[in-house]
Design a protein around this motif. Structure first.
Motif, PDB file in Angstrom:
ATOM      1  N   TYR A 363      45.568  34.809  48.220  1.00  0.00           N
ATOM      2  CA  TYR A 363      46.394  34.048  49.147  1.00  0.00           C
ATOM      3  C   TYR A 363      47.850  34.437  48.906  1.00  0.00           C
ATOM      4  CZ  TYR A 363      47.336  30.307  52.445  1.00  0.00           C
ATOM      5  OH  TYR A 363      47.714  29.614  53.568  1.00  0.00           O
ATOM      6  N   TRP A 364      48.769  33.891  49.699  1.00  0.00           N
ATOM      7  CA  TRP A 364      50.184  34.259  49.588  1.00  0.00           C
ATOM      8  C   TRP A 364      50.683  34.117  48.152  1.00  0.00           C
ATOM      9  CZ3 TRP A 364      52.645  36.502  53.581  1.00  0.00           C
ATOM     10  CH2 TRP A 364      52.120  36.321  54.855  1.00  0.00           C
ATOM     11  N   GLY A 365      50.376  33.002  47.559  1.00  0.00           N
ATOM     12  CA  GLY A 365      50.808  32.748  46.182  1.00  0.00           C
ATOM     13  C   GLY A 365      49.765  33.103  45.154  1.00  0.00           C
ATOM     14  N   GLY A 366      48.781  33.920  45.556  1.00  0.00           N
ATOM     15  CA  GLY A 366      47.758  34.361  44.619  1.00  0.00           C
ATOM     16  C   GLY A 366      46.718  33.299  44.339  1.00  0.00           C
ATOM     17  N   LEU A 367      46.223  33.280  43.110  1.00  0.00           N
ATOM     18  CA  LEU A 367      45.188  32.351  42.682  1.00  0.00           C
ATOM     19  C   LEU A 367      45.801  31.252  41.819  1.00  0.00           C
ATOM     20  CD1 LEU A 367      42.443  34.904  41.491  1.00  0.00           C
ATOM     21  CD2 LEU A 367      42.978  34.176  43.827  1.00  0.00           C
ATOM     22  N   VAL A 368      45.173  30.084  41.841  1.00  0.00           N
ATOM     23  CA  VAL A 368      45.612  28.983  40.983  1.00  0.00           C
ATOM     24  C   VAL A 368      45.178  29.278  39.546  1.00  0.00           C
ATOM     25  CG1 VAL A 368      45.428  26.528  40.487  1.00  0.00           C
ATOM     26  CG2 VAL A 368      45.442  27.316  42.862  1.00  0.00           C
ATOM     27  N   PRO A 369      46.099  29.422  38.613  1.00  0.00           N
ATOM     28  CA  PRO A 369      45.698  29.642  37.220  1.00  0.00           C
ATOM     29  C   PRO A 369      44.948  28.435  36.669  1.00  0.00           C
ATOM     30  CG  PRO A 369      48.001  30.255  37.554  1.00  0.00           C
ATOM     31  CD  PRO A 369      47.564  29.518  38.790  1.00  0.00           C
ATOM     32  N   GLU A 375      39.343  30.846  37.465  1.00  0.00           N
ATOM     33  CA  GLU A 375      39.675  31.185  36.082  1.00  0.00           C
ATOM     34  C   GLU A 375      38.968  32.450  35.588  1.00  0.00           C
ATOM     35  OE1 GLU A 375      38.609  27.920  33.655  1.00  0.00           O
ATOM     36  OE2 GLU A 375      36.504  27.863  34.296  1.00  0.00           O
ATOM     37  N   LYS A 376      37.827  32.796  36.182  1.00  0.00           N
ATOM     38  CA  LYS A 376      37.110  33.999  35.750  1.00  0.00           C
ATOM     39  C   LYS A 376      37.897  35.271  36.033  1.00  0.00           C
ATOM     40  CE  LYS A 376      33.595  35.504  38.167  1.00  0.00           C
ATOM     41  NZ  LYS A 376      32.329  35.612  38.905  1.00  0.00           N
ATOM     42  N   TYR A 377      38.908  35.200  36.935  1.00  0.00           N
ATOM     43  CA  TYR A 377      39.721  36.381  37.268  1.00  0.00           C
ATOM     44  C   TYR A 377      41.024  36.430  36.459  1.00  0.00           C
ATOM     45  CZ  TYR A 377      36.447  35.783  41.089  1.00  0.00           C
ATOM     46  OH  TYR A 377      35.306  35.587  41.828  1.00  0.00           O
ATOM     47  N   GLY A 408      50.205  33.802  41.492  1.00  0.00           N
ATOM     48  CA  GLY A 408      49.114  33.767  40.510  1.00  0.00           C
ATOM     49  C   GLY A 408      48.322  35.059  40.601  1.00  0.00           C
ATOM     50  N   THR A 409      48.675  36.007  39.749  1.00  0.00           N
ATOM     51  CA  THR A 409      48.163  37.373  39.863  1.00  0.00           C
ATOM     52  C   THR A 409      46.904  37.558  39.030  1.00  0.00           C
ATOM     53  OG1 THR A 409      50.446  38.133  40.103  1.00  0.00           O
ATOM     54  CG2 THR A 409      48.778  39.799  39.639  1.00  0.00           C
ATOM     55  N   LEU A 410      45.824  37.926  39.688  1.00  0.00           N
ATOM     56  CA  LEU A 410      44.579  38.158  38.958  1.00  0.00           C
ATOM     57  C   LEU A 410      44.703  39.387  38.069  1.00  0.00           C
ATOM     58  CD1 LEU A 410      42.523  40.586  40.437  1.00  0.00           C
ATOM     59  CD2 LEU A 410      42.986  39.004  42.296  1.00  0.00           C
ATOM     60  N   ASP A 411      43.918  39.430  37.032  1.00  0.00           N
ATOM     61  CA  ASP A 411      43.918  40.563  36.109  1.00  0.00           C
ATOM     62  C   ASP A 411      43.480  41.821  36.869  1.00  0.00           C
ATOM     63  OD1 ASP A 411      43.433  42.449  34.132  1.00  0.00           O
ATOM     64  OD2 ASP A 411      42.484  41.026  32.769  1.00  0.00           O
ATOM     65  N   LEU A 414      40.047  43.046  36.709  1.00  0.00           N
ATOM     66  CA  LEU A 414      38.999  42.257  37.366  1.00  0.00           C
ATOM     67  C   LEU A 414      39.107  42.300  38.886  1.00  0.00           C
ATOM     68  CD1 LEU A 414      39.082  39.174  34.955  1.00  0.00           C
ATOM     69  CD2 LEU A 414      37.381  41.010  35.024  1.00  0.00           C
ATOM     70  N   ALA A 415      39.915  43.216  39.388  1.00  0.00           N
ATOM     71  CA  ALA A 415      40.081  43.311  40.845  1.00  0.00           C
ATOM     72  C   ALA A 415      38.756  43.621  41.528  1.00  0.00           C
ATOM     73  CB  ALA A 415      41.121  44.369  41.189  1.00  0.00           C
ATOM     74  N   SER A 416      38.002  44.547  40.988  1.00  0.00           N
ATOM     75  CA  SER A 416      36.709  44.895  41.594  1.00  0.00           C
ATOM     76  C   SER A 416      35.778  43.700  41.630  1.00  0.00           C
ATOM     77  CB  SER A 416      36.054  46.052  40.830  1.00  0.00           C
ATOM     78  OG  SER A 416      36.717  47.258  41.081  1.00  0.00           O
ATOM     79  N   GLN A 417      35.768  42.923  40.551  1.00  0.00           N
ATOM     80  CA  GLN A 417      34.903  41.749  40.498  1.00  0.00           C
ATOM     81  C   GLN A 417      35.337  40.707  41.529  1.00  0.00           C
ATOM     82  OE1 GLN A 417      32.040  41.226  38.353  1.00  0.00           O
ATOM     83  NE2 GLN A 417      31.830  39.796  40.058  1.00  0.00           N
ATOM     84  N   PHE A 418      36.647  40.508  41.657  1.00  0.00           N
ATOM     85  CA  PHE A 418      37.154  39.536  42.620  1.00  0.00           C
ATOM     86  C   PHE A 418      36.761  39.910  44.043  1.00  0.00           C
ATOM     87  CE2 PHE A 418      40.677  38.388  45.559  1.00  0.00           C
ATOM     88  CZ  PHE A 418      40.468  37.010  45.571  1.00  0.00           C
ATOM     89  N   TYR A 419      36.992  41.154  44.438  1.00  0.00           N
ATOM     90  CA  TYR A 419      36.661  41.562  45.804  1.00  0.00           C
ATOM     91  C   TYR A 419      35.157  41.554  46.040  1.00  0.00           C
ATOM     92  CZ  TYR A 419      41.536  43.023  46.170  1.00  0.00           C
ATOM     93  OH  TYR A 419      42.911  43.054  46.186  1.00  0.00           O
TER      94      TYR A 419
END
Length: 802
Positions: A363-369, A375-377, A408-411, A414-419
């Motif tokens: 999302y615009w502001g990324g993920l909620v930490p 949290e898995k990302y 909130g920038t995912l690791d 873990l980008a492949s896992q997120f997508y």
């Protein structure tokens, strides 16, 4: 020296001046060398007139850019002078080379002076915002904006030359550094290289800019991109990519219809009203507003703060409460889940494709930490830092707010896992594709993550891997991704938004939108099918936008509010079965428009060319008097009505017309004007005048007049009730064998209902449509033949007997 910017430190830029030996005036440089417009230059290319004529359509000129005595020259003509000694040119092919520069200082960002440019017409495509490009024309180095990503120069060997050549500069990616061009007040061209991470440093970039020389600007661009594809290996040319099915159909996007208030009932209302009006949407984009998000900067009961929407973050990859029933007492209009809803609208409204929107980082502001759904990302808060180049151009509300609210920038690991998780879930919900937005954000958060180029490579590779694994149709629209970091990492993605948004409430941006997309497509159109964005069909500029989509070779979709449609306009774009008449190529400005300013020079029309199977098409637009380029705003000095512009159109405006004309063409064409409904005959050596007022346009169909059976002159126009009439015609051929003495018979195949128009030098004796006798009319005054094709006809096979 270090510059403090928030909590991040950015190394100051290192600049290199030309050595004293190069501090010479242009006058002195012209004494011993051929100047840019030196009279009497006799190039080898023109030493044999017959050779020149036979080679006029070839791309390469055998004139490799060379650097000697402080000047960059091509084919004996100096195009850039006062080149510093730290600049290097490395030959690549017989017409191309790489240009770069070196320093004695290690840094993450360098600005090198490359040389002096004066007295030459030029076109820059530059990022005026972090996300978007637009064109700028000029005649010297000072006219080249910061963040230029493509620079095209017109090279004339004589000041009076009618047929110029062209020199192309493409700043590219060199290992971990991204390049851009810019001019300064001394008319010097500068090269900026940057990694986006203070820890990623270098002293040089020897392959920062690709330069190539040719005589056809469109072939030059195509061959240059293909060369770069092989050299870089990180992206692919458009011709090699799978085209998503949505390109052949009419669509509807929810954004300007609902904005964030999109909901299932509103979507169904919109689909129903389009279908009831006879222009059914076959693809749907559910834009921002369907996701499970939270926003700590928007409190219930408090006044809305503009920009606070960009502080929202993703709670989970699933749909929100509007698209998922979460309690027994929920309204009946809310579906049990997204799958139930997408399945219902496909079954009831005949949709072929449903896409949904998401940002590159969720999302615009990324993920909620720390949230259970994210949290898995391993998201961490990062605060963007924009480069000096971005800050030098137009400020952007979204970017400024993300600077403040953080992301909130995912690791990245873990980008492949997120997508994979997101896209596989969407597939399980009967979703067919995605529009992926906010792509350029990566360059602002690359510190400590390997730099902007490396970080973009990681995310783009992960994104495209997931698209290929989960969706069947290369089903992605890229958006807000016009930085070369993203562009040069698209190996599969075939569609990208090609300009800033369509703003229906702002009358000063309508002409800018059309001009921007067409010029940007010169570059973008070799890597993607440029997307022209949605528009309102019920709007003061509706026909203007509709005509541009008709010649753009692009997806066609609107964002009308339910019940707010102009079906007269829509039916000129959309066939009753929901398909469209898409032209073959990305729509681009004609050659004589390349170095004109169609928005602000008060004299130029914009002409956008394209081809169909059997015809050429030319959109002509008056973009004057209805807006100004950002940073070049001027007060309205005259009434809009004074901006009536006249211009010439001819067959030369349509590139590659020989593809539809064939070898036996005698040089004449039939030209049909959609605006006036008139037909005329035009020689390839002649031109015709077009006069247009503010926000007016016309679509001209050019059809080569050919002789069939040695007796009949004929040229198909197509469905003259459609903007791109010629898109309806698939083939034209004689029914008789070669040399036959039988009366001429022509077979025309195509699709769609309405009125088929054609040029014919004689009246046919009969007409059969799909083996049934049909009615036709013939005007001997202008040789216009019209055949009425019955409603609900999907495809047709027409036989004309003479």
């Amino acid at each position: 020296m270090m510059i403090s910017h928030g909590t991040t430190r950015v190394t100051a830029t290192t600049m290199f001046l030309a050595p004293p030996s190069c501090q010479r005036t242009l006058h002195h440089l012209q004494v011993g060398r051929q100047s840019f417009f030196s009279p009497g230059i006799q190039s080898i290319r023109f030493s044999d007139k017959k050779w020149r004529q036979s080679q006029r359509h070839s791309m390469f000129l055998g004139a490799r850019p060379t650097l000697k005595d402080g000047a960059l020259s091509v084919n004996g003509t100096d195009v850039m002078t006062c080149v510093p000694e730290n600049v290097v040119v490395t030959p690549l092919t017989n017409s191309s080379a790489f240009m770069g520069a070196s320093s004695t200082v290690m840094d993450s960002r360098h600005v090198f002076k490359l040389g002096l440019i004066q007295g030459v017409r030029l076109l820059s495509l530059y990022r005026f915002k972090l996300w978007w490009m637009m064109p700028r024309v000029g005649d010297s180095g000072s006219d080249i904006p910061v963040e230029t990503q493509m620079l095209l120069l017109e090279v004339k060997e004589h000041e009076s030359s009618d047929e110029p050549n062209y020199l192309l500069f493409l700043p590219v990616l060199d290992e971990d550094f991204r390049s851009s061009l810019q001019g300064n007040s001394a008319d010097e061209l500068e090269l900026c290289i940057e990694s986006g991470d203070p820890a990623i440093v270098t002293t040089e970039s020897r392959k920062a800019v690709f330069i190539n020389y040719g005589e056809n600007p469109f072939e030059l661009m195509k061959e240059s991109i293909k060369l770069m594809e092989k050299q870089m290996g990180t992206f692919s040319h458009r011709e090699t990519k799978q085209m998503p099915g949505i390109l052949e159909y009419f669509g509807w996007c929810t954004w300007d219809a609902f904005y964030h208030d999109v909901n299932p009932k509103g979507i169904m209302d919109g689909l129903k009203s389009l279908s009831d009006g006879g222009t059914p949407a076959k693809f749907l984009i559910i834009d921002d507003g369907w996701q499970d998000t939270t926003n700590e900067f928007q409190k219930e009961g408090e006044p809305f703060v503009d920009g606070s929407q960009f502080g929202g973050r993703l709670l989970s990859i699933k749909e929100n409460h509007k698209f998922r029933r979460q309690e027994n007492g929920a309204p009946s209009s809310i579906p049990n889940n997204l799958k139930e809803f997408t399945s219902y609208i496909k079954e009831n409204f005949g949709l072929k494709y449903v896409y949904v929107w998401h940002a590159l980082l969720g999302y615009w502001g990324g993920l909620v930490p720390g949230a259970s759904g994210t949290e898995k990302y391993r998201p961490e808060m990062r605060y963007p830092v924009q480069s000096p180049g971005n800050l030098a151009n137009t400020r952007d509300l979204a970017m400024d707010c993300m600077d403040k609210y953080g992301i909130g920038t995912l690791d990245p690991a873990l980008a492949s896992q997120f997508y994979e998780d997101l896209h596989s879930y969407l597939v399980s919900q009967n979703v067919d594709g995605v529009k992926v937005d906010v792509q350029n954000i990566l360059e602002t958060i690359a510190t400590g993550l390997g730099g902007r180029v490396s970080l973009t490579r990681v995310f783009q590779k992960a994104l495209e891997k997931s698209i290929a694994a989960n969706f069947q149709d290369n089903s992605i629209i890229c958006c807000m991704g016009l930085s070369t970091d993203s562009i040069y990492h698209c190996k599969q993605s075939a569609i990208t938004r090609a300009s800033d948004d369509y703003y229906p409430q702002n009358p000063r941006t309508q002409t800018l939108h059309i001009a921007s997309v067409s010029y940007n497509s010169i570059f973008l159109g070799e890597i993607f099918v440029p997307d022209w964005d949605m528009f309102y069909s019920l709007h003061d500029a509706a026909e203007y936008h509709a005509s541009a989509r008709a010649v753009g070779g692009c997806a066609v979709y609107v964002s009308d509010k339910p019940g707010h449609h102009d079906f007269e306009i829509l039916k000129r774009l959309v066939l009753p079965d929901g398909s469209i008449l898409r032209a073959k190529y990305p729509g681009r400005p004609s050659r004589d428009c390349l170095f004109n300013d169609p928005v602000m020079d008060r004299s130029s029309l914009l002409k956008i060319w394209n081809l169909n199977n059997c015809t050429g098409v030319l959109g002509v637009f008056n973009c004057q008097g209805a807006g100004s380029w950002p940073g070049m705003e001027i007060a309205d000095q005259e009434d809009q009505g004074s901006f009536q512009i006249s211009g010439k159109v001819s067959l030369k405006d349509i590139e590659y017309f020989e593809e539809v004309a064939g070898d036996s063409w005698n040089g004449d064409a039939a030209v049909f004007s959609f605006k006036s409904g008139s037909l005329c005959r035009l020689s390839k050596y002649s031109s015709m005048e077009v006069v247009l007022g503010v926000l007016q346009c016309d679509v001209l169909t050019f059809s080569p007049i050919k002789v069939y059976d040695q007796k009949v002159e004929f040229a198909p126009i197509g469905l003259i009730n459609m903007y791109n009439a010629g898109g309806a015609v698939e083939t034209v051929e004689s029914c008789n064998e070669v040399g036959s003495s039988s009366n001429p018979q022509l077979r025309i195949k195509g699709r769609g209902s309405g009125t088929l128009g054609a040029f014919s030098d004689a009246r046919p004796k009969s007409c059969f449509i799909n083996s049934e006798e049909g009615s036709f009319e013939f005007s001997q005054e202008d040789n216009l033949l019209t055949v009425r094709i019955p409603a609900r006809t999907i495809s047709w096979d027409i036989v004309l007997s003479y």
